[in-house]
Scaffold this active site. Structure first.
Site, PDB file in Angstrom:
ATOM      1  CG  HIS A   1      -0.375   0.295   2.517  1.00 30.11           C
ATOM      2  ND1 HIS A   1      -0.110  -0.683   3.456  1.00 30.11           N
ATOM      3  CD2 HIS A   1       0.022   1.464   3.097  1.00 30.11           C
ATOM      4  CE1 HIS A   1       0.407  -0.131   4.536  1.00 30.11           C
ATOM      5  NE2 HIS A   1       0.504   1.171   4.341  1.00 30.11           N
TER       6      HIS A   1
ATOM      7  CG  ASP B   1      -0.053  -4.042   2.670  1.00 27.11           C
ATOM      8  OD1 ASP B   1       0.067  -3.511   1.553  1.00 27.11           O
ATOM      9  OD2 ASP B   1      -0.100  -3.392   3.731  1.00 27.11           O
TER      10      ASP B   1
ATOM     11  CB  SER C   1       3.273   1.587   6.202  1.00 26.71           C
ATOM     12  OG  SER C   1       2.106   1.797   6.946  1.00 26.71           O
TER      13      SER C   1
END
Length: 233
Positions: A56, A86, A163
């Site tokens: 993402h 992901d 992230s």
């Protein structure tokens, strides 16, 4: 002393942290385009320029810039993705990087101390370090796009920009990849176990792409009509 163990773990992993900056061109009416910038973190897994991050973080990006611990900045290109996990693999050319040591997330225990390292909010300078514990294992999280069946929950502070960065143990080994938070909660963050990611890295190094097994099966609900037709009763 605990503080000394934390310092040594951070010093070990910091050279393998990547600051990921992305640009996505968004087009409006009359073909007017404007850039949308994003930030994230990454982990070097190969001396020759391979690093991993969250899918993402780089999804839909037109440009990926990777900044490394020594100040080196290079353009990156996506070489493999697993949207269901992901995870994305990104490559930079001509780099001589220090890969992180990947640990074994299967041996983690609830209550074990872990350290999150990354680039929250794209802050300039060295990576940001936060510390917490493993709050829970095998957490199942469902989002609008993904289903995560076995995440690691931690209370180490994770923010936008973290992230794709590592969650490490006191040995400085990467045990998970930070991926999600619950915005309205405090001290509830989630990371993808590194044991789920290792096969993707090994697959890319072996085949030059991510290869995952799949089973061509379609399921349907068995109703009364099907039961009678196939004599399943």
């Amino acid at each position: 002393m605990l503080s000394e163990e934390v310092v040594k773990a951070v010093e070990k992993v910091k050279p393998s942290i990547v600051n990921v900056s992305t640009v996505k061109m968004v087009y409006e009416f009359f073909f007017y385009a404007f850039p949308v910038h994003g930030v994230g973190s990454g982990i070097v897994v190969d001396e020759e320029g391979l690093f991993l991050t969250n899918h993402h973080v780089i999804r839909g990006s037109d440009r990926i810039q990777a900044s490394f611990y020594d100040g080196l900045m290079m353009e990156g290109r996506v070489v493999g993705v697993d949207p269901s996990l992901d995870i994305a693999l990104v490559k930079v050319d001509g780099a001589n990087l220090k890969p992180a040591e990947l640990g074994d997330s299967d041996t983690l225990r609830v209550g074990e101390i872990v350290i999150a390292v990354g680039n929250p909010l794209g802050l300039a300078g060295e990576p940001t370090v936060t510390m917490g514990v493993v709050s829970a294992l095998d957490r199942q999280i469902v989002s609008r796009e993904l289903f995560f069946p076995e995440l690691i929950q931690t209370d180490a502070a994770i923010n936008p920009g973290n992230s794709g960065g590592p969650l490490v143990n006191l040995k400085g080994e990467v045990v998970a990849v930070n991926t999600a938070i619950i915005p309205f909660a405090q001290g509830i963050s989630f990371a993808i176990p590194i044991s789920s990611i290792k096969p993707l890295i090994e697959s890319f190094k072996k085949y030059g792409r991510i290869v995952k097994p799949w089973l061509g099966v379609k399921t349907i609900d068995v109703n009364r009509q099907i039961t009678n037709y196939y004599s399943l009763g």
